[in-house]
Design an enzyme around this catalytic site. Structure first.
Site, PDB file in Angstrom:
ATOM      1  N   SER A 127      14.915  15.147   3.397  1.00  0.00           N
ATOM      2  CA  SER A 127      15.969  14.240   3.884  1.00  0.00           C
ATOM      3  C   SER A 127      15.538  12.945   4.605  1.00  0.00           C
ATOM      4  CB  SER A 127      17.029  15.040   4.878  1.00  0.00           C
ATOM      5  OG  SER A 127      17.785  14.181   5.528  1.00  0.00           O
ATOM      6  N   ARG A 145       0.657  -1.235  -0.107  1.00  0.00           N
ATOM      7  CA  ARG A 145      -0.051  -0.140   0.004  1.00  0.00           C
ATOM      8  C   ARG A 145       0.853   1.200   0.126  1.00  0.00           C
ATOM      9  NH1 ARG A 145      -3.438  -2.327  -2.389  1.00  0.00           N
ATOM     10  NH2 ARG A 145      -5.200  -3.415  -1.365  1.00  0.00           N
ATOM     11  N   GLU A 154       1.794   1.717  -3.538  1.00  0.00           N
ATOM     12  CA  GLU A 154       0.524   2.395  -4.266  1.00  0.00           C
ATOM     13  C   GLU A 154       0.504   3.751  -3.871  1.00  0.00           C
ATOM     14  OE1 GLU A 154      -3.872   1.101  -4.825  1.00  0.00           O
ATOM     15  OE2 GLU A 154      -3.149   0.682  -2.608  1.00  0.00           O
TER      16      GLU A 154
END
Length: 146
Positions: free
Chosen positions: A113, A87, A90
């Site tokens: 960073s 996920r 995704e």
């Protein structure tokens, strides 16, 4: 001891002692996210912290040495099949360009960073089902011109 063996040993001790990551982190005086990451082999621990963690988990000195070793931060190039980790891929696939555009609009040309960085994960109560809140906080690093 390598980082993979270290991780296995730590997870076994954590389970044997029935401790949460939050409880371990509290006992060593560090954040749960950073503590978990170091125990999973993705960060190194200072000697004092590694020794304290080994005391908490009743682990030998070789685990402390492995915790102190600098990690090789790598990951498979294949998309993971674990549903939770997938996920995140995704989310970045769908929103990565949007995140990049909004950061550039707000800060200019640069990056966030992952070294000067913190993360917090918490539960947010919701009547429709509890929600996961993840806060990523990284220093902005502008690209230099020379």
């Amino acid at each position: 001891m390598d980082k993979a063996s270290m991780q296995t040993t730590i997870l076994a001790a954590k389970g044997r002692l029935d401790l949460s990551w939050a409880a371990i982190a509290e006992r060593i005086g560090m954040s749960p996210v950073w503590t978990t990451s170091a125990c999973m082999g993705m960060n190194s621990m200072p000697t004092e912290v590694a020794d304290k963690l080994c005391d908490v988990l009743e682990l030998p000195a070789e685990v402390s040495k492995a915790l102190q070793a600098f990690p090789h931060k790598h990951w498979d190039k294949a998309i993971p099949t674990d549903p939770l980790i997938y996920r995140f891929y995704e989310m970045i696939n769908v929103y990565g360009g949007t995140i990049k555009e909004l950061i550039h609009e707000e800060f200019g040309d640069g990056i966030m960073s992952a070294i000067d960085f913190s993360m917090d994960i918490s539960r947010v109560a919701d009547p429709k089902g509890d929600r996961v809140q993840i806060i990523l906080n990284g220093k902005f690093l502008p690209y230099r011109s020379w």
